[in-house]
Write a protein that holds these residues in place. Structure first.
Motif, short mmCIF file in Angstrom:
data_model
loop_
_atom_site.label_atom_id
_atom_site.label_comp_id
_atom_site.label_asym_id
_atom_site.label_seq_id
_atom_site.Cartn_x
_atom_site.Cartn_y
_atom_site.Cartn_z
N SER A 85 68.08 11.45 -29.60
CA SER A 85 69.00 12.15 -28.75
C SER A 85 69.92 11.21 -28.47
CB SER A 85 68.11 12.41 -27.50
OG SER A 85 67.71 11.36 -26.64
N TYR A 86 69.78 9.70 -28.51
CA TYR A 86 71.01 8.68 -28.13
C TYR A 86 72.18 8.88 -29.14
CZ TYR A 86 66.99 6.65 -25.52
OH TYR A 86 65.96 6.28 -25.03
N MET A 87 71.68 8.83 -30.32
CA MET A 87 72.75 9.10 -31.45
C MET A 87 73.27 10.33 -31.54
SD MET A 87 74.00 7.41 -33.88
CE MET A 87 72.88 5.87 -34.17
N ASP A 88 72.75 11.27 -31.03
CA ASP A 88 73.32 12.76 -30.61
C ASP A 88 74.21 12.69 -29.73
OD1 ASP A 88 73.45 15.62 -31.82
OD2 ASP A 88 72.63 15.60 -29.60
N LYS A 89 74.00 12.22 -28.61
CA LYS A 89 75.27 11.95 -27.59
C LYS A 89 76.36 11.06 -28.02
CE LYS A 89 73.70 13.81 -23.31
NZ LYS A 89 72.47 14.62 -24.08
N LYS A 90 76.06 10.17 -28.86
CA LYS A 90 77.27 9.40 -29.11
C LYS A 90 78.14 10.14 -30.43
CE LYS A 90 78.42 5.45 -32.08
NZ LYS A 90 77.43 4.22 -32.77
N LYS A 91 77.33 10.98 -30.93
CA LYS A 91 78.09 11.67 -32.09
C LYS A 91 78.89 12.94 -31.48
CE LYS A 91 76.84 14.48 -36.27
NZ LYS A 91 75.83 15.23 -37.06
N LYS A 92 78.38 13.54 -30.42
CA LYS A 92 79.03 14.60 -29.77
C LYS A 92 80.50 13.87 -29.22
CE LYS A 92 75.46 17.73 -28.80
NZ LYS A 92 76.10 18.61 -29.84
N PHE A 93 80.31 12.55 -28.68
CA PHE A 93 81.38 12.13 -28.03
C PHE A 93 82.44 11.71 -29.03
CE2 PHE A 93 78.76 10.52 -24.42
CZ PHE A 93 79.31 11.10 -23.53
N MET A 94 82.22 11.16 -30.33
CA MET A 94 83.19 10.77 -31.35
C MET A 94 83.58 12.02 -31.99
SD MET A 94 81.39 7.53 -32.73
CE MET A 94 82.47 7.14 -34.01
N GLU A 95 83.00 13.27 -32.01
CA GLU A 95 83.38 14.39 -32.53
C GLU A 95 84.52 14.97 -31.86
OE1 GLU A 95 80.01 16.80 -33.03
OE2 GLU A 95 79.54 16.19 -35.13
N PHE A 96 84.53 14.92 -30.41
CA PHE A 96 85.22 15.36 -29.48
C PHE A 96 86.77 14.67 -29.55
CE2 PHE A 96 87.46 15.62 -25.27
CZ PHE A 96 87.60 16.90 -25.20
N GLY A 97 86.61 13.21 -29.92
CA GLY A 97 87.77 12.65 -30.31
C GLY A 97 87.78 11.17 -29.78
N PHE A 98 86.72 10.89 -29.10
CA PHE A 98 86.78 9.45 -28.62
C PHE A 98 86.64 8.51 -29.86
CE2 PHE A 98 85.38 11.77 -24.84
CZ PHE A 98 86.21 11.30 -23.84
N THR A 99 87.11 7.16 -29.75
CA THR A 99 86.72 6.13 -31.01
C THR A 99 85.44 5.94 -30.52
OG1 THR A 99 87.52 4.45 -29.44
CG2 THR A 99 89.05 5.67 -30.91
N GLU A 100 84.73 4.97 -31.43
CA GLU A 100 83.41 4.63 -31.28
C GLU A 100 83.26 3.55 -29.87
OE1 GLU A 100 79.54 2.67 -33.69
OE2 GLU A 100 81.67 2.40 -34.38
N PRO A 101 84.32 2.48 -29.73
CA PRO A 101 84.40 1.84 -28.63
C PRO A 101 84.39 2.60 -27.42
CG PRO A 101 85.57 0.75 -30.27
CD PRO A 101 85.49 2.24 -30.94
N GLN A 102 85.26 3.48 -27.36
CA GLN A 102 85.32 4.55 -26.12
C GLN A 102 83.95 5.18 -25.85
OE1 GLN A 102 88.82 6.85 -27.29
NE2 GLN A 102 90.09 5.74 -26.09
N ALA A 103 83.32 5.64 -26.89
CA ALA A 103 82.02 6.54 -26.75
C ALA A 103 80.90 5.54 -26.17
CB ALA A 103 81.54 6.98 -28.07
N LEU A 104 80.92 4.29 -26.72
CA LEU A 104 79.88 3.44 -26.09
C LEU A 104 80.37 2.85 -24.67
CD1 LEU A 104 79.54 1.05 -29.37
CD2 LEU A 104 77.99 2.75 -28.51
N LYS A 105 81.48 2.81 -24.40
CA LYS A 105 82.28 2.60 -22.88
C LYS A 105 81.32 3.56 -22.17
CE LYS A 105 85.80 1.90 -19.82
NZ LYS A 105 87.45 1.89 -19.51
N ILE A 106 81.58 4.60 -22.14
CA ILE A 106 81.06 5.91 -21.53
C ILE A 106 79.69 5.91 -21.45
CG2 ILE A 106 81.07 8.36 -21.50
CD1 ILE A 106 83.67 8.51 -23.09
N ILE A 107 79.11 5.63 -22.48
CA ILE A 107 77.65 5.53 -22.61
C ILE A 107 77.14 4.32 -21.49
CG2 ILE A 107 75.36 5.18 -23.68
CD1 ILE A 107 76.89 6.73 -26.12
N LYS A 108 77.68 3.17 -21.80
CA LYS A 108 77.23 2.17 -21.08
C LYS A 108 77.48 2.02 -19.61
CE LYS A 108 80.00 -1.74 -21.53
NZ LYS A 108 80.84 -2.93 -21.85
N GLU A 109 78.54 2.54 -19.31
CA GLU A 109 78.99 2.95 -17.70
C GLU A 109 78.29 3.91 -17.15
OE1 GLU A 109 83.27 2.50 -16.92
OE2 GLU A 109 83.44 0.70 -18.38
N ASN A 110 77.99 4.89 -17.75
CA ASN A 110 77.40 6.22 -17.26
C ASN A 110 76.00 6.52 -17.91
OD1 ASN A 110 76.69 8.34 -15.71
ND2 ASN A 110 78.90 9.06 -15.97
#
Length: 444
Positions: A215-240
Motif C-alpha cells: 500500500s505504500y507504493m500504491d500511495k506514491k503511485k497515485k500521487f505521481m499519477e496525479f501529476g506530482f514529481t517523485e521528489p514531491q510525492a516523497l515530500k508529501i509522504i514524509k511530511e504527512n
C-alpha cells in the motif's frame, strides 16, 4: 474517577435487573435486556452475542461479565459512548474475566502508560485481549526496529521513551512480530525515503506500520499519477506520514473538492506540494477556513490567490487568522488597509505575533509605518538588519522616508556592492539588541 450521572443511572438500571434475578438462571433474553439498558441497537446486540468468544459461554457467565466489565471500564473514566465504540470494535471484551481485564490494565500502567492507557484502549481495544507477556515485550520489540542495507543490519536505536511513544500512538503494534515490522521499515526505505526520515515518520505516526507494504507504493503511485514529481510525492509522504495509513484515495478525493471550490490542477499541485499538511484536514475544515476569510470581504478568487501565494494559510486555525487581523488593526491601521496588505502579502499570517508587532512598532517609531500598506513583503527582512541599515544610511546622509525607502530593503548583494559593507558587518556595528537595551534603561 467519579461516574457521570448518566452512567450511574445505567448502572442502577442493570443492578435492578440483576437483583430481581438472584437465584434464577439467566437467559439470552435477560442478556438482551441488559444490553438494551446501555442503548445498544438490535444489530449491535446480535454482533456481541454472536461473537466467537461469547456465543459459546453460559448465559450466567455472559451476564456477569458484561455487568462486571462494564462497571469496571466506566469506573476508569470511559464514557458510555466510548465504551460502546470499543465493544463494537472488539465484542470479545465482554468475554474476558474481570481479573484478566484488570491484569491487562495494570500491566499497561506498570509499563509506563499511566497517562496514556485510556487513549490506547480506545484506539485499539483489542489490546485488552493481549497476553500480558506480549504487552511487556512490545516496547523492547519496537526498540529493535531497523533495516538491512547491503546485508548489514542497521538498528534505529529507538530509546525506551521513543518506543513507548510509538506504542501509545498505535497500540496495535502489540500483535506484530518483529520481523514483520522490520520488513515494513525496509519497504518504506525502498519507496525512496531516507532511513532517517523513516525513523522520524514511525516515531510520529506509528500507525503506518499497520499497513501492507504494497500500500505504500500504491500511495506514491497515485500521487505521481496525479501529476506530482517523485521528489514531491516523497515530500508529501514524509511530511504527512499518516496518509500511508488511510485507505481512501486521498489525493483524488481532495483534488475533486478543491476543483469544485475553484482551484486549477496546477494550483492544487502547488498548494499540496508546498504544504502537504493540508491533506490531513477534512473538506469541511478547509471550507470553513475559506468562508471565514470571505466574511472579511474577500472573493473566493482572492482567497484562492492568497492561499497560493502563501500555501500554509489553509493550515492555520480560524482563531489565529482572525487574531492576526485584529492585532494589526490594534496597531493603529484601518481595517481596509489591513485587509489590502494581507491580500498583497498573505505571508503576514506566518509571522509570530511578537516578531511582527516588534517590526511594525519600530517602523512606526521611525516614521515608516506605511510600509505595512505599501510593501508588506518587506517585513520579511529581519529587524536587526532593518535597524542597522537605518543607522548606517543616516550616517551617510541618506535618510529613509515614506516617499523613498528603497535602500532600506535593497538586496544584500547590491547593497554590499554599493556601500562595501556586508550584512554581518552592519549588524555587528549597529546592534539592535543594544538599542533595545538602551531604551529600557531608566532615566533620571
Amino acid at each position: 474517577m467519579p461516574l457521570k450521572q448518566k452512567q450511574k443511572k445505567v448502572i442502577n438500571n442493570y443492578h435492578f435487573l440483576y437483583y430481581n434475578k438472584i437465584g434464577d438462571s439467566m437467559t439470552k433474553e435477560d442478556i438482551i435486556k441488559l444490553l438494551e439498558t446501555f442503548t445498544y441497537s438490535e444489530i449491535e446486540i446480535n454482533k456481541i452475542l454472536n461473537s466467537h468468544e461469547i456465543s459459546s459461554m453460559k448465559p450466567n457467565t455472559v451476564w456477569n461479565r458484561i455487568k462486571e466489565n462494564t462497571e469496571y471500564l466506566l469506573s476508569l473514566g470511559l464514557s458510555l459512548k466510548e465504551l460502546k465504540m470499543m465493544i463494537s470494535l472488539c465484542p470479545a471484551i465482554y468475554g474476558l474475566s474481570l481479573s484478566n481485564l484488570k491484569d491487562t490494565i495494570n500491566t499497561l500502567i506498570e509499563q509506563g502508560f499511566k497517562d496514556e492507557y485510556l487513549v490506547m484502549i480506545k484506539k485499539n481495544p483489542q489490546i485488552l485481549e493481549s497476553n500480558i507477556d506480549t504487552i511487556k515485550n512490545t516496547v523492547s520489540k519496537i526498540m529493535k526496529l531497523g533495516y538491512t542495507d547491503n546485508n548489514q543490519w542497521i538498528s534505529y536505536h529507538y530509546t525506551e521513551k521513543e518506543a513507548k511513544k510509538i506504542f501509545s500512538s498505535y497500540p496495535g503494534l502489540v500483535g506484530f512480530e518483529i520481523n514483520t515490522l522490520n520488513d515494513k521499515v525496509s519497504s518504506l526505505i525502498e519507496l525512496g525515503l531516507e532511513p532517517k526520515s523513516v525513523r522520524t515518520m514511525i516515531l510520529n505516526w506509528g500507525i503506518i506500520l499497520s499497513k501492507n507494504p504494497a500500500s505504500y507504493m500504491d500511495k506514491k503511485k497515485k500521487f505521481m499519477e496525479f501529476g506530482f514529481t517523485e521528489p514531491q510525492a516523497l515530500k508529501i509522504i514524509k511530511e504527512n506520514g499518516s496518509l500511508l495509513s488511510r485507505t481512501e484515495d486521498v489525493i483524488n478525493n481532495r483534488s475533486d473538492f478543491l476543483m469544485k471550490l475553484g482551484y486549477s490542477k496546477k494550483g492544487i499541485l502547488r498548494l499540496l506540494s508546498s504544504t502537504p499538511a493540508i491533506l490531513s484536514f477534512d473538506n469541511q475544515n478547509i471550507e470553513n477556513k475559506i468562508k471565514n476569510l470571505m466574511t472579511y470581504g474577500y472573493t473566493i478568487e482572492q482567497v484562492i490567490a492568497m492561499t497560493l501565494m502563501h500555501t500554509p494559510l489553509l493550515s492555520y486555525s480560524i482563531p489565529r487568522v482572525n487574531k492576526r487581523i485584529e492585532d494589526l488593526m490594534n496597531l493603529g491601521y484601518e481595517k481596509n488597509d489591513v485587509l489590502n496588505s494581507i491580500y498583497k502579502f498573505p505571508g503576514l499570517f506566518g509571522f509570530s505575533e511578537s516578531t511582527l508587532k516588534e517590526k511594525i512598532l519600530y517602523l512606526k517609531e521611525i516614521g515608516l509605518g506605511i510600509i505595512l500598506m505599501k510593501s508588506p513583503k518587506d517585513l520579511m527582512q529581519g529587524i536587526d538588519l532593518t535597524y542597522a541599515r537605518i543607522e548606517f544610511l543616516k550616517e551617510k546622509g541618506i535618510p529613509q522616508t515614506e516617499e523613498d525607502y528603497y535602500l532600506l530593503f535593497q538586496d544584500n548583494k547590491y547593497f554590499t556592492k554599493r556601500f562595501h559593507i556586508t550584512k554581518e558587518e552592519l549588524i555587528e556595528k549597529y546592534s539592535y539588541q543594544k538599542y533595545k537595551e538602551s531604551k529600557n534603561e531608566p532615566t533620571f
